[in-house]
Write a protein that holds these residues in place. Structure first.
Motif, short mmCIF file in Angstrom:
data_model
loop_
_atom_site.label_atom_id
_atom_site.label_comp_id
_atom_site.label_asym_id
_atom_site.label_seq_id
_atom_site.Cartn_x
_atom_site.Cartn_y
_atom_site.Cartn_z
N ALA A 1 -11.96 32.77 -17.16
CA ALA A 1 -13.16 33.69 -17.57
C ALA A 1 -12.63 35.21 -17.65
O ALA A 1 -13.24 35.97 -18.49
CB ALA A 1 -14.43 33.37 -16.72
N ALA A 2 -11.74 35.43 -16.94
CA ALA A 2 -11.36 36.85 -16.79
C ALA A 2 -10.40 37.23 -17.79
O ALA A 2 -10.62 38.44 -18.41
CB ALA A 2 -10.55 37.10 -15.33
N SER A 3 -9.77 36.30 -18.55
CA SER A 3 -8.83 36.51 -19.61
C SER A 3 -10.00 36.82 -20.90
O SER A 3 -9.54 37.55 -21.49
CB SER A 3 -8.16 35.18 -19.78
OG SER A 3 -7.20 35.11 -18.82
N ILE A 4 -10.88 36.10 -21.01
CA ILE A 4 -12.01 36.28 -22.16
C ILE A 4 -12.44 37.60 -21.99
O ILE A 4 -12.62 38.52 -22.84
CB ILE A 4 -12.99 35.23 -21.97
CG1 ILE A 4 -12.58 33.89 -22.38
CG2 ILE A 4 -14.18 35.66 -22.92
CD1 ILE A 4 -13.52 32.84 -22.35
N VAL B 1 -10.24 40.86 -22.72
CA VAL B 1 -9.82 41.04 -24.15
C VAL B 1 -10.38 42.28 -24.59
O VAL B 1 -10.20 42.89 -25.62
CB VAL B 1 -10.34 39.67 -25.00
CG1 VAL B 1 -9.83 39.96 -26.42
CG2 VAL B 1 -8.99 38.53 -24.45
N ALA B 2 -11.94 42.60 -23.85
CA ALA B 2 -12.58 43.68 -24.62
C ALA B 2 -11.72 45.10 -24.54
O ALA B 2 -12.30 45.81 -25.28
CB ALA B 2 -13.82 43.90 -23.68
N GLY C 1 -7.97 31.36 -22.72
CA GLY C 1 -8.91 32.26 -22.63
C GLY C 1 -8.90 33.68 -23.72
O GLY C 1 -9.89 33.95 -24.34
N LYS C 2 -7.61 34.00 -23.87
CA LYS C 2 -7.33 35.25 -24.76
C LYS C 2 -7.53 34.79 -26.01
O LYS C 2 -8.15 35.50 -26.75
CB LYS C 2 -5.94 35.65 -24.36
CG LYS C 2 -5.72 36.42 -23.06
CD LYS C 2 -4.17 36.81 -23.01
CE LYS C 2 -3.98 37.45 -21.67
NZ LYS C 2 -2.52 37.73 -21.64
N LEU C 3 -7.20 33.41 -26.51
CA LEU C 3 -7.31 32.91 -27.73
C LEU C 3 -8.80 33.06 -28.12
O LEU C 3 -9.40 33.25 -29.30
CB LEU C 3 -6.69 31.73 -27.89
CG LEU C 3 -4.96 31.79 -27.90
CD1 LEU C 3 -4.76 30.28 -28.07
CD2 LEU C 3 -4.49 32.24 -29.24
N PRO D 1 -11.97 36.05 -30.87
CA PRO D 1 -12.85 35.85 -31.71
C PRO D 1 -14.46 36.43 -31.23
O PRO D 1 -15.22 36.85 -31.92
CB PRO D 1 -12.80 34.43 -32.37
CG PRO D 1 -11.57 34.17 -32.06
CD PRO D 1 -11.05 34.93 -31.05
N ILE D 2 -14.52 35.93 -29.95
CA ILE D 2 -16.01 36.32 -29.32
C ILE D 2 -16.06 37.83 -29.37
O ILE D 2 -17.15 38.26 -29.64
CB ILE D 2 -15.91 35.45 -28.04
CG1 ILE D 2 -15.77 34.00 -28.30
CG2 ILE D 2 -17.37 35.90 -27.38
CD1 ILE D 2 -16.14 33.31 -26.81
#
Length: 259
Positions: free
Chosen positions: A77-80, A83-84, A211-213, A217-218
């Motif tokens: 979750a932290a990887s997602i 990305v911001a 998570g980064k992948l 897109p998100i």
């Protein structure tokens, strides 16, 4: 790491009292528990007595250690959420008219925050708390909770920034949350014996990559909200990252470590 640390889990049977054993090196018990359903199994049997013969068997056993489920959730979750940060420089250019060459100050601000937390604050904190008798995994958990809060604040400032200096401040605050990864890695090694460390970090790296992948897109779709000719993003993706860290903070608050 103390060998006497144990998982605080649910009572394996309603009629039997909770017992606290001192596990041997080959049968060390998980140290983490949570009231949010991460420890549905008993402590017993979470670590196999024999070496798994295949990589997927090792991963299977790691995923069935209740304490590691929290750490794996954080890795992913932290990887997602992080990305911001890749969209901050474009946001500064489109919404505040920064030249791309001047956005380097945002990177400098973040680097200063990360340097302060990793080179100055964490070593001092670890030294002081160890002298007071705190276990390493307790310190890691406290650092994680604090870092989640700091990250949530930093990304919230990014999402609501109406002046360019707030972007610099927000990146500095986000830099202060760089302790998440090392603290989570330290916490993840607590429930397992050394023979599983390699598989643990390999699995963590895979989760971070996935998570980064998924986060690309998100975050891109959320960043596009409100963008049009002459108008920058509304910063929804930064607010979404803030929400992710708030949820991780809530999860970390129910994690308990049994001495």
């Amino acid at each position: 790491m103390p060998e006497s640390s144990r998982l605080e889990g649910p009572d394996p049977s309603p009629s039997s009292p909770t017992t606290y054993e001192h596990p041997s090196e080959d049968s060390q018990r998980p140290l983490l528990s949570t009231n949010a359903g991460l420890t549905s199994e008993s402590c017993s049997g979470t670590e196999p007595s024999k070496h798994p013969t295949t990589w997927y068997t090792e991963i299977y056993h790691l995923l069935h250690i209740p304490g590691l489920r929290f750490s794996f959730t954080v890795f992913f979750a932290a990887s997602i959420a992080f990305v911001a940060k890749a969209f901050v420089y474009q946001h500064a250019s489109e919404s505040f008219g920064w030249q791309m060459s001047t956005t380097t100050w945002l990177r400098v601000s973040q680097a200063v925050g990360a340097s302060i937390i990793t080179l100055l604050f964490l070593p001092i904190l670890n030294t002081c708390l160890h002298k007071r008798g705190y276990q390493s995994q307790n310190i890691d958990l406290m650092v994680l909770r604090g870092s989640f809060l700091v990250a949530a604040i930093g990304f919230a400032i990014l999402g609501q920034a109406e002046a360019d200096w707030l972007l610099v401040l927000a990146l500095f605050v986000c830099g202060l949350s760089e302790a998440i990864q090392p603290a989570n890695q330290g916490l993840a090694t607590a429930p397992i014996t050394r023979r599983y460390n390699a598989r643990l970090f390999t699995t963590a790296a895979v989760l971070e990559t996935v998570g980064k992948l998924a986060g690309g897109p998100i975050q891109s779709a959320l960043f596009s909200v409100g963008r049009r000719e002459g108008h920058g993003s509304l910063g929804i993706n930064f607010l979404a990252s803030s929400v992710i860290f708030v949820l991780l903070l809530g999860l970390a608050l129910v994690v308990r470590i049994k001495r």
